[in-house]
Design an enzyme around this catalytic site. Structure first.
Site, PDB file in Angstrom:
ATOM      1  N   SER A  28      56.211  76.519  45.731  1.00  0.00           N
ATOM      2  CA  SER A  28      56.323  75.059  45.810  1.00  0.00           C
ATOM      3  C   SER A  28      57.117  74.731  47.076  1.00  0.00           C
ATOM      4  CB  SER A  28      57.045  74.506  44.579  1.00  0.00           C
ATOM      5  OG  SER A  28      58.399  74.936  44.597  1.00  0.00           O
ATOM      6  N   ASP A  65      51.911  75.618  46.675  1.00  0.00           N
ATOM      7  CA  ASP A  65      51.662  74.890  45.431  1.00  0.00           C
ATOM      8  C   ASP A  65      52.018  73.407  45.631  1.00  0.00           C
ATOM      9  OD1 ASP A  65      51.047  74.667  42.727  1.00  0.00           O
ATOM     10  OD2 ASP A  65      53.080  75.163  42.072  1.00  0.00           O
ATOM     11  N   HIS A  66      51.110  72.523  45.316  1.00  0.00           N
ATOM     12  CA  HIS A  66      51.336  71.070  45.454  1.00  0.00           C
ATOM     13  C   HIS A  66      51.871  70.693  46.831  1.00  0.00           C
ATOM     14  CE1 HIS A  66      50.447  70.045  41.329  1.00  0.00           C
ATOM     15  NE2 HIS A  66      51.077  71.143  40.985  1.00  0.00           N
ATOM     16  N   ASP A 123      48.066  68.384  47.576  1.00  0.00           N
ATOM     17  CA  ASP A 123      48.165  67.414  46.489  1.00  0.00           C
ATOM     18  C   ASP A 123      48.328  66.039  47.110  1.00  0.00           C
ATOM     19  OD1 ASP A 123      48.805  65.780  44.385  1.00  0.00           O
ATOM     20  OD2 ASP A 123      50.232  67.162  43.465  1.00  0.00           O
ATOM     21  N   HIS A 142      53.130  70.201  33.620  1.00  0.00           N
ATOM     22  CA  HIS A 142      54.086  71.219  34.083  1.00  0.00           C
ATOM     23  C   HIS A 142      55.294  71.261  33.150  1.00  0.00           C
ATOM     24  CE1 HIS A 142      52.313  70.463  38.267  1.00  0.00           C
ATOM     25  NE2 HIS A 142      52.048  71.715  37.980  1.00  0.00           N
ATOM     26  N   GLY A 202      50.206  74.129  34.834  1.00  0.00           N
ATOM     27  CA  GLY A 202      51.007  73.975  33.606  1.00  0.00           C
ATOM     28  C   GLY A 202      50.700  75.045  32.578  1.00  0.00           C
ATOM     29  N   ASN A 256      48.022  78.571  36.552  1.00  0.00           N
ATOM     30  CA  ASN A 256      49.353  78.594  37.178  1.00  0.00           C
ATOM     31  C   ASN A 256      50.459  78.722  36.132  1.00  0.00           C
ATOM     32  OD1 ASN A 256      47.776  77.922  39.349  1.00  0.00           O
ATOM     33  ND2 ASN A 256      48.899  76.057  39.874  1.00  0.00           N
ATOM     34  N   ASN A 271      54.693  79.037  35.923  1.00  0.00           N
ATOM     35  CA  ASN A 271      55.973  78.990  36.626  1.00  0.00           C
ATOM     36  C   ASN A 271      57.138  79.032  35.621  1.00  0.00           C
ATOM     37  OD1 ASN A 271      58.033  78.621  38.443  1.00  0.00           O
ATOM     38  ND2 ASN A 271      57.559  76.512  38.935  1.00  0.00           N
ATOM     39  N   THR A 272      57.224  77.973  34.794  1.00  0.00           N
ATOM     40  CA  THR A 272      58.377  77.828  33.896  1.00  0.00           C
ATOM     41  C   THR A 272      58.577  79.037  32.979  1.00  0.00           C
ATOM     42  OG1 THR A 272      57.946  75.454  33.939  1.00  0.00           O
ATOM     43  CG2 THR A 272      59.414  76.245  32.212  1.00  0.00           C
TER      44      THR A 272
END
Ligand code: 13P
Length: 285
Positions: free
Chosen positions: A49, A84-85, A105, A175, A206, A227, A229-230
């Site tokens: 990101s 990313d984005h 994005d 997300h 997400g 994707n 991430n968290t």
């Protein structure tokens, strides 16, 4: 060597599996993801990101670290380094820094401007052999906020027709952690998007916390990139907490960062392995 994500995602769509994009934050993250992908013989996409890029001191540092690590760890599976984005400006910074894949994005621009900027990026990425993802989805990630909106299939077609390589269409995905009252993925929207865009690989953002049956159904309907991430952040934090709460940092040289960060790094490996198995990308390198 870094590769564009185009070919790996076209293969995934045709083979009905998905390639994981795992976002990176630092050296430990990158090393854990690369080693797991290599061990499982799976293609992989490293997501960065704009916030994480800044944290790691800039996209040039990230590209240099990832390229060197691929070399020094003898990584032979296909690896894409993906923004990313990305903002319009961020896309050009990453192109210059040596990323192999870009997400633009432009969802905050009016649709005409989003289309004009996408067209220009398609041309640039094509010329350089980089893959390009376009889209937006809900939730908050590094300040990018959305609410789990569903994409308009006709708008998706307009964007897909510009020559992008893969499309991120919102289908109720968000997300971060899903709220208790989340309605789940909207497969009707996914089917309608697919009808409009045909064989283009679709991207599910997400990925954290989406139940396995929904992931599998999404893959069966054309999702080829997921994707995450968290979830890696949560497993890293939980393992680190356990180490410290057990007082292990106070025993011997337990405070040595190589020891202190090891349980978290192992936990990331376990999460990545679990996701690659679920997405079906194991053995597909
Ligand atoms: P999660 O943080 O919910 O896994 O989402 C990751 C993502 O979509 C990155 O773009």
């Amino acid at each position: 060597m870094l590769v564009s994500a185009k070919e790996m995602l076209e293969k995934a769509r045709a083979g009905k599996y998905a390639v994981g994009q795992f976002n990176i934050n630092n050296l430990e993250w990158t090393k854990s993801i690369l080693l797991t992908a290599q061990e499982l013989n799976s293609p992989v996409i490293l997501g960065v990101s704009e916030g994480a890029g800044k944290y790691m001191t800039g996209f040039k540092t990230v590209a240099a670290m990832v390229s060197a690590m691929i070399d020094e760890l003898n990584i032979t599976i296909p690896v894409a380094l993906h923004l990313d984005h990305g903002t319009y400006e961020g896309c050009y910074k990453c192109i210059k820094a040596g990323f192999s894949s870009i997400m633009f994005d432009g969802s905050h621009y009016p649709i005409e401007e989003n289309i004009a900027k996408t067209k220009e990026l398609v041309e640039t990425c094509n010329k350089l052999g980089l893959s390009l993802e376009v889209g937006s989805i809900g939730g908050e990630e590094d300040g990018v906020v959305g609410m789990g909106e569903c994409a308009d299939p006709k708008e998706c077609k307009a964007i897909a027709d510009l020559g992008i390589d893969f499309l991120a269409a919102g289908i109720g995905n968000i997300h971060g952690k899903y709220p208790a009252n989340w309605q789940g993925l909207n497969f009707e929207v996914l089917e309608n998007v697919k009808k409009e865009v045909g064989d283009m690989p679709l991207v599910l953002h997400g990925g954290t916390g989406i139940p396995a049956d929904m992931i599998k159904k999404a893959i069966s309907l054309g999702v080829a990139k997921i994707n995450v991430n968290t979830e890696c952040q949560l497993s890293f934090a939980a393992a680190t907490r356990e180490y410290i709460e057990a007082g292990k940092d106070l025993q011997g040289k337990g405070f040595d960062p190589r020891k202190l960060l090891a349980p978290g790094a192992e936990a990331i490996k376990a999460t990545v392995k679990e996701k690659m198995e679920l997405f079906g990308s194991v053995g597909k390198a």
